[in-house]
Scaffold this active site. Sequence first.
Site, PDB file in Angstrom:
ATOM      1  N   GLY A  58      -1.601 -14.790  -5.279  1.00 52.44           N
ATOM      2  CA  GLY A  58      -1.175 -13.590  -4.765  1.00 52.44           C
ATOM      3  C   GLY A  58      -2.395 -12.852  -3.933  1.00 52.44           C
ATOM      4  O   GLY A  58      -2.295 -11.733  -3.245  1.00 52.44           O
ATOM      5  N   LYS A  67     -12.864  -5.377  10.792  1.00 52.92           N
ATOM      6  CA  LYS A  67     -13.920  -4.635  10.145  1.00 52.92           C
ATOM      7  C   LYS A  67     -15.088  -4.164  10.618  1.00 52.92           C
ATOM      8  O   LYS A  67     -15.767  -3.301  10.588  1.00 52.92           O
ATOM      9  CB  LYS A  67     -13.648  -4.986   8.360  1.00 52.92           C
ATOM     10  CG  LYS A  67     -12.415  -4.763   7.851  1.00 52.92           C
ATOM     11  CD  LYS A  67     -12.256  -5.563   6.589  1.00 52.92           C
ATOM     12  CE  LYS A  67     -10.707  -5.519   5.870  1.00 52.92           C
ATOM     13  NZ  LYS A  67     -10.735  -6.425   5.067  1.00 52.92           N
ATOM     14  N   LYS A  98      -6.782  -1.534  10.125  1.00 51.80           N
ATOM     15  CA  LYS A  98      -7.835  -2.002  11.040  1.00 51.80           C
ATOM     16  C   LYS A  98      -7.632  -2.935  12.137  1.00 51.80           C
ATOM     17  O   LYS A  98      -8.389  -2.791  13.458  1.00 51.80           O
ATOM     18  CB  LYS A  98      -8.701  -2.924  10.077  1.00 51.80           C
ATOM     19  CG  LYS A  98      -8.047  -4.102   9.663  1.00 51.80           C
ATOM     20  CD  LYS A  98      -7.987  -4.225   8.249  1.00 51.80           C
ATOM     21  CE  LYS A  98      -6.777  -5.083   7.701  1.00 51.80           C
ATOM     22  NZ  LYS A  98      -6.708  -5.098   6.307  1.00 51.80           N
ATOM     23  N   GLU A 116     -10.374   5.641   6.163  1.00 59.06           N
ATOM     24  CA  GLU A 116     -11.214   5.171   5.306  1.00 59.06           C
ATOM     25  C   GLU A 116     -10.796   3.850   4.484  1.00 59.06           C
ATOM     26  O   GLU A 116     -11.578   2.884   4.244  1.00 59.06           O
ATOM     27  CB  GLU A 116     -11.432   6.047   3.934  1.00 59.06           C
ATOM     28  CG  GLU A 116     -12.341   5.579   2.793  1.00 59.06           C
ATOM     29  CD  GLU A 116     -13.999   5.330   3.266  1.00 59.06           C
ATOM     30  OE1 GLU A 116     -14.409   6.411   3.604  1.00 59.06           O
ATOM     31  OE2 GLU A 116     -14.202   4.193   3.437  1.00 59.06           O
ATOM     32  N   VAL A 140       0.805  -1.230  -0.039  1.00 57.03           N
ATOM     33  CA  VAL A 140       0.065  -0.079   0.344  1.00 57.03           C
ATOM     34  C   VAL A 140       0.957   1.215  -0.054  1.00 57.03           C
ATOM     35  O   VAL A 140       0.724   2.209  -0.761  1.00 57.03           O
ATOM     36  CB  VAL A 140      -0.846  -0.007   1.285  1.00 57.03           C
ATOM     37  CG1 VAL A 140      -1.608   1.241   1.337  1.00 57.03           C
ATOM     38  CG2 VAL A 140      -1.966  -1.328   1.274  1.00 57.03           C
ATOM     39  N   GLY A 158      -5.717  -4.422  -2.247  1.00 54.83           N
ATOM     40  CA  GLY A 158      -4.683  -4.273  -3.301  1.00 54.83           C
ATOM     41  C   GLY A 158      -3.862  -2.956  -2.996  1.00 54.83           C
ATOM     42  O   GLY A 158      -4.697  -1.958  -2.541  1.00 54.83           O
ATOM     43  N   GLU A 203      -2.178 -14.051   1.574  1.00 54.03           N
ATOM     44  CA  GLU A 203      -0.789 -13.968   2.152  1.00 54.03           C
ATOM     45  C   GLU A 203      -0.053 -15.345   2.694  1.00 54.03           C
ATOM     46  O   GLU A 203      -1.007 -16.483   2.585  1.00 54.03           O
ATOM     47  CB  GLU A 203      -0.762 -13.134   3.352  1.00 54.03           C
ATOM     48  CG  GLU A 203      -0.983 -11.707   2.835  1.00 54.03           C
ATOM     49  CD  GLU A 203      -1.184 -10.681   4.076  1.00 54.03           C
ATOM     50  OE1 GLU A 203      -0.546 -10.898   4.944  1.00 54.03           O
ATOM     51  OE2 GLU A 203      -1.913  -9.960   4.168  1.00 54.03           O
TER      52      GLU A 203
HETATM   53  P1  NAP Z   1       3.003  -4.482   3.772  1.00 53.09           P
HETATM   54  O1  NAP Z   1       3.119  -5.051   2.275  1.00 53.09           O
HETATM   55  O2  NAP Z   1       3.818  -5.791   4.636  1.00 53.09           O
HETATM   56  O3  NAP Z   1       4.162  -3.239   4.247  1.00 53.09           O
HETATM   57  C1  NAP Z   1       4.372  -2.990   5.325  1.00 53.09           C
HETATM   58  C2  NAP Z   1       5.489  -1.984   5.201  1.00 53.09           C
HETATM   59  O4  NAP Z   1       5.539  -1.386   6.539  1.00 53.09           O
HETATM   60  C3  NAP Z   1       7.004  -2.405   4.757  1.00 53.09           C
HETATM   61  O5  NAP Z   1       7.346  -1.443   4.112  1.00 53.09           O
HETATM   62  C4  NAP Z   1       7.644  -2.472   5.951  1.00 53.09           C
HETATM   63  O6  NAP Z   1       9.067  -2.419   5.809  1.00 53.09           O
HETATM   64  C5  NAP Z   1       6.976  -1.637   7.085  1.00 53.09           C
HETATM   65  N1  NAP Z   1       7.220  -1.941   8.468  1.00 53.09           N
HETATM   66  C6  NAP Z   1       6.616  -3.052   9.113  1.00 53.09           C
HETATM   67  N2  NAP Z   1       7.040  -3.100  10.066  1.00 53.09           N
HETATM   68  C7  NAP Z   1       7.965  -2.114  10.179  1.00 53.09           C
HETATM   69  C8  NAP Z   1       8.460  -1.387  11.505  1.00 53.09           C
HETATM   70  N3  NAP Z   1       8.365  -2.067  12.517  1.00 53.09           N
HETATM   71  N4  NAP Z   1       9.148  -0.399  11.510  1.00 53.09           N
HETATM   72  C9  NAP Z   1       9.317   0.354  10.124  1.00 53.09           C
HETATM   73  N5  NAP Z   1       8.747  -0.154   9.203  1.00 53.09           N
HETATM   74  C10 NAP Z   1       7.856  -1.413   9.270  1.00 53.09           C
HETATM   75  O7  NAP Z   1       1.708  -4.318   4.040  1.00 53.09           O
HETATM   76  P2  NAP Z   1       0.558  -3.737   3.234  1.00 53.09           P
HETATM   77  O8  NAP Z   1      -0.237  -4.658   2.604  1.00 53.09           O
HETATM   78  O9  NAP Z   1       1.205  -2.621   2.415  1.00 53.09           O
HETATM   79  O10 NAP Z   1      -0.385  -3.160   4.560  1.00 53.09           O
HETATM   80  C11 NAP Z   1      -0.024  -2.244   5.126  1.00 53.09           C
HETATM   81  C12 NAP Z   1      -1.315  -1.779   6.134  1.00 53.09           C
HETATM   82  O11 NAP Z   1      -2.598  -1.531   5.358  1.00 53.09           O
HETATM   83  C13 NAP Z   1      -1.789  -2.870   6.925  1.00 53.09           C
HETATM   84  O12 NAP Z   1      -2.389  -2.108   8.202  1.00 53.09           O
HETATM   85  C14 NAP Z   1      -2.914  -3.465   6.319  1.00 53.09           C
HETATM   86  O13 NAP Z   1      -3.862  -4.107   7.045  1.00 53.09           O
HETATM   87  C15 NAP Z   1      -3.419  -2.182   5.380  1.00 53.09           C
HETATM   88  N6  NAP Z   1      -4.330  -2.684   4.298  1.00 53.09           N
HETATM   89  C16 NAP Z   1      -3.950  -3.512   3.368  1.00 53.09           C
HETATM   90  C17 NAP Z   1      -4.265  -3.735   2.230  1.00 53.09           C
HETATM   91  C18 NAP Z   1      -3.725  -4.731   1.117  1.00 53.09           C
HETATM   92  O14 NAP Z   1      -4.613  -4.841   0.119  1.00 53.09           O
HETATM   93  N7  NAP Z   1      -2.310  -4.784   1.224  1.00 53.09           N
HETATM   94  C19 NAP Z   1      -5.686  -3.265   2.356  1.00 53.09           C
HETATM   95  C20 NAP Z   1      -6.293  -2.836   3.084  1.00 53.09           C
HETATM   96  C21 NAP Z   1      -5.638  -2.308   4.241  1.00 53.09           C
HETATM   97  P3  NAP Z   1       9.835  -3.354   4.928  1.00 53.09           P
HETATM   98  O15 NAP Z   1       9.424  -3.122   3.222  1.00 53.09           O
HETATM   99  O16 NAP Z   1      11.248  -3.108   5.159  1.00 53.09           O
HETATM  100  O17 NAP Z   1       9.639  -4.736   5.454  1.00 53.09           O
HETATM  101  N1  HSE Z   2      -6.573  -9.178   3.580  1.00 57.25           N
HETATM  102  C1  HSE Z   2      -7.676  -8.372   3.233  1.00 57.25           C
HETATM  103  C2  HSE Z   2      -8.505  -9.091   2.385  1.00 57.25           C
HETATM  104  C3  HSE Z   2      -7.200  -7.189   2.660  1.00 57.25           C
HETATM  105  O1  HSE Z   2      -8.401  -9.966   1.677  1.00 57.25           O
HETATM  106  O2  HSE Z   2      -9.500  -8.653   1.939  1.00 57.25           O
HETATM  107  C4  HSE Z   2      -6.953  -6.172   3.683  1.00 57.25           C
HETATM  108  O3  HSE Z   2      -8.061  -5.600   4.236  1.00 57.25           O
END
Ligand code: NAP
Ligand code: HSE
Length: 451
Positions: free
Chosen positions: A201, A219, A119, A143, A30, A320, A204
């Site tokens: 993909g 949520k 969340k 949001e 993200v 995504g 996870e």
């Molecule tokens: P991600 O791909 O795992 O990215 C997490 C990022 O945070 C990485 O850059 C990581 O660093 C960094 N990070 C993690 N722990 C850290 C720490 N202790 N100190 C400093 N940096 C740290 O996660 P994501 O999928 O982008 O999700 C991020 C947030 O958005 C989460 O709260 C998730 O629930 C929410 N979200 C995600 C999605 C989705 O579709 N992915 C949708 C809705 C909400 P490194 O890169 O160096 O490891």
């Molecule tokens: N892991 C969540 C999903 C995305 O599959 O909908 C982040 O909310």
Amino acid sequence: MSQTASQSPAVPDPSTLPALRVAVLGAGTVGAEVLRLIAQQGDDLAHRIGGRLEVIGISVRDRSKDRGEHVPAALLTDDPSALVREADLVIEVMGGIEPARSLLLEAMAHGASVVTANKALLAQDGAALYEAADDHGVDLYFEAAVAGAIPLVRPVRESLAGDRIQRVLGIVNGTTNYILDAMTRTGLGFQEALTSAQELGYAEADPTADIEGHDAAAKASILASLAFHSRVRLADVHCEGITDVSAQDIAAAARMGRTIKLLSIVERIEEENGERISARVYPALIPHTHPLASVSEAYNAVFIEADAAGSLMFYGQGAGGAPTASAIMGDVVSAARARVRGGVGPRESRYAELELIPLEELRSAFYVSLTVQDRPGVLAEIAGTLSGHGISISTIHQELIDSGADGQEGRAHIGIATHRALESAMTASLDMFSSTATVLSIDSVLRIEGE
Ligand code: NAP
Ligand code: HSE
């Protein structure tokens, strides 16, 4: 006199607009997309905000990783605490409880507004974040924490603030919807569908939060808190995941003209002495004709029922990088505008403090699948147990598994759909089934919704 183009106020050069110092915590799926949008749409955003977003640092764990052109290495830091103290606006996309929680509290204490997609943190400890935002007169926006790109938090929190929400029912987890949809389309078992979701993909490497329903429950807790002006924590949400949903359940649902979806349901229940609320997540059978039945792959969809608005439906990409970044940027624009022009966004609203109704006191229709002895009187015994607890059967399906050998009794499979009944009555019936020799195993118990 009408205004002509030559008389309109000049559009300012974005570089002359005041700068807002933005700290980004996380540059993963993200975060990288948030940074791309800020880089690619900088001028437009500056016009919409009335100020420029200036990214002053990006916190990651591994600074040596190449993250592409929109995540400049020079801005990477492993000292997020120092970073948030310098910011006007903090975008938290690192996830997890700590250090995200401490960093956001520190950011707000130093006067920064916060936009988060987290969340899990909001559902577990949203109260601390709301209080910090209030104490320090800053904004807290989230949001993206519910259903990715789909505008849902703002409609519930703001657009419907003058209405009375009765119910929110939806598919808010894309991973589990992908798995259940794959099982329905292909006949795959749960494990095979999960493996396919991981290979593509969608799921996870550690899919626990999704398949056990915790992500959907987080949520639901956020939606229930907003919809009912009450504090609903993650622990208040009844949560069942999809790991026990079998190919047989999917086939049985299809035979009954239904499909299985992981539903998040939050509702207001009006009673003689007032009202209580319920928040729950479980896989349920819904009719093929229900609009949620056709939500396929990793899409999300949510129904809201409100007194004056009637039924509203929201549909789109719930996850995504880019879709989630879209929701975050909407919040960033709101929070940044408030910094430039003054004012604060919506605060926590929990004046109603409605009590949660325990699951046992709710009424649902059920589908129960049993393996039983194949001998005279078995159906009568099962029907008697259910009717003894006030449960009425709506349909029953029986199939022979084997007819037995060497004088042994055969086995049959029985699938029963019931009319609506108290959860406690179903629990008591299942307890009796567990202790009778007639019932060899209770294979599934699923609720039926949407009728
Ligand atoms: P991600 O791909 O795992 O990215 C997490 C990022 O945070 C990485 O850059 C990581 O660093 C960094 N990070 C993690 N722990 C850290 C720490 N202790 N100190 C400093 N940096 C740290 O996660 P994501 O999928 O982008 O999700 C991020 C947030 O958005 C989460 O709260 C998730 O629930 C929410 N979200 C995600 C999605 C989705 O579709 N992915 C949708 C809705 C909400 P490194 O890169 O160096 O490891
Ligand atoms: N892991 C969540 C999903 C995305 O599959 O909908 C982040 O909310």
